[in-house]
Design a protein around this motif. Sequence first.
Motif, PDB file in Angstrom:
ATOM      1  N   GLY A 224       0.807  -1.219   0.000  1.00  0.00           N
ATOM      2  CA  GLY A 224       0.000   0.000   0.000  1.00  0.00           C
ATOM      3  C   GLY A 224       0.836   1.263   0.000  1.00  0.00           C
ATOM      4  O   GLY A 224       0.512   2.237  -0.689  1.00  0.00           O
ATOM      5  N   THR A 225       1.915   1.263   0.768  1.00  0.00           N
ATOM      6  CA  THR A 225       2.795   2.432   0.817  1.00  0.00           C
ATOM      7  C   THR A 225       3.460   2.676  -0.535  1.00  0.00           C
ATOM      8  O   THR A 225       3.480   3.806  -1.043  1.00  0.00           O
ATOM      9  N   VAL A 226       3.985   1.625  -1.120  1.00  0.00           N
ATOM     10  CA  VAL A 226       4.629   1.761  -2.436  1.00  0.00           C
ATOM     11  C   VAL A 226       3.613   2.188  -3.487  1.00  0.00           C
ATOM     12  O   VAL A 226       3.892   3.057  -4.327  1.00  0.00           O
TER      13      VAL A 226
ATOM     14  N   GLN B 121       4.757  14.847   2.624  1.00  0.00           N
ATOM     15  CA  GLN B 121       3.476  14.653   3.293  1.00  0.00           C
ATOM     16  C   GLN B 121       2.791  13.368   2.832  1.00  0.00           C
ATOM     17  O   GLN B 121       2.249  12.614   3.642  1.00  0.00           O
ATOM     18  N   VAL B 122       2.826  13.116   1.539  1.00  0.00           N
ATOM     19  CA  VAL B 122       2.183  11.912   1.005  1.00  0.00           C
ATOM     20  C   VAL B 122       2.923  10.664   1.485  1.00  0.00           C
ATOM     21  O   VAL B 122       2.294   9.679   1.896  1.00  0.00           O
ATOM     22  N   ALA B 123       4.245  10.682   1.460  1.00  0.00           N
ATOM     23  CA  ALA B 123       5.012   9.520   1.919  1.00  0.00           C
ATOM     24  C   ALA B 123       4.802   9.288   3.414  1.00  0.00           C
ATOM     25  O   ALA B 123       4.637   8.137   3.856  1.00  0.00           O
TER      26      ALA B 123
ATOM     27  N   ALA C 187       1.388   7.806   3.939  1.00  0.00           N
ATOM     28  CA  ALA C 187       1.367   6.404   3.516  1.00  0.00           C
ATOM     29  C   ALA C 187       2.001   5.507   4.570  1.00  0.00           C
ATOM     30  O   ALA C 187       1.494   4.411   4.859  1.00  0.00           O
ATOM     31  N   VAL C 188       3.089   5.944   5.164  1.00  0.00           N
ATOM     32  CA  VAL C 188       3.757   5.139   6.192  1.00  0.00           C
ATOM     33  C   VAL C 188       2.892   5.038   7.444  1.00  0.00           C
ATOM     34  O   VAL C 188       2.757   3.952   8.037  1.00  0.00           O
ATOM     35  N   VAL C 189       2.274   6.138   7.853  1.00  0.00           N
ATOM     36  CA  VAL C 189       1.413   6.120   9.035  1.00  0.00           C
ATOM     37  C   VAL C 189       0.219   5.194   8.820  1.00  0.00           C
ATOM     38  O   VAL C 189      -0.137   4.385   9.691  1.00  0.00           O
TER      39      VAL C 189
END
Length: 136
Positions: free
Chosen positions: A49-51, A92-94, A97-99
């Motif tokens: 999902g993060t990638v 912010q997007v990365a 995604a990690v959170v």
Amino acid sequence: MSNTVADKLARKTRKKAPAKQVRLKLVYVDFWSAVKYSFLVSLCLAIVGTVAMILIYTVLVQTGVLDKVNELFMDVVAGDDFNLSKILGFPQVAGFAVVVGVLNTIVGTALGAVAALIYNLLVRVLGGFQLGFTSN
């Protein structure tokens, strides 16, 4: 054609043994195995999902879609004071995604543990799953 003992033994070993079928009942799921398995599955899904989120963001930036959305947002809602690209930057997007991936991993692991507990409780009432296995 020779009928030696070696030929007869070779012919016997080529024959397939009949497949045996066994019917088993699943009456217990090990709690820690379910937790470990659900953690690994959740972790893999979080990484995917993060990638995926980072790749989608990159594609939207490279194709200019985010610039068009920013222009539309400034024209319709905010005026020239507000810039949407400051809020939707790559860091912010990365980070988001990690959170989300970490939270999904925690929730997925907890759901796997709860599912194992509920299954073990329901087995006492319902008797478990009847499974059939065969040998090849």
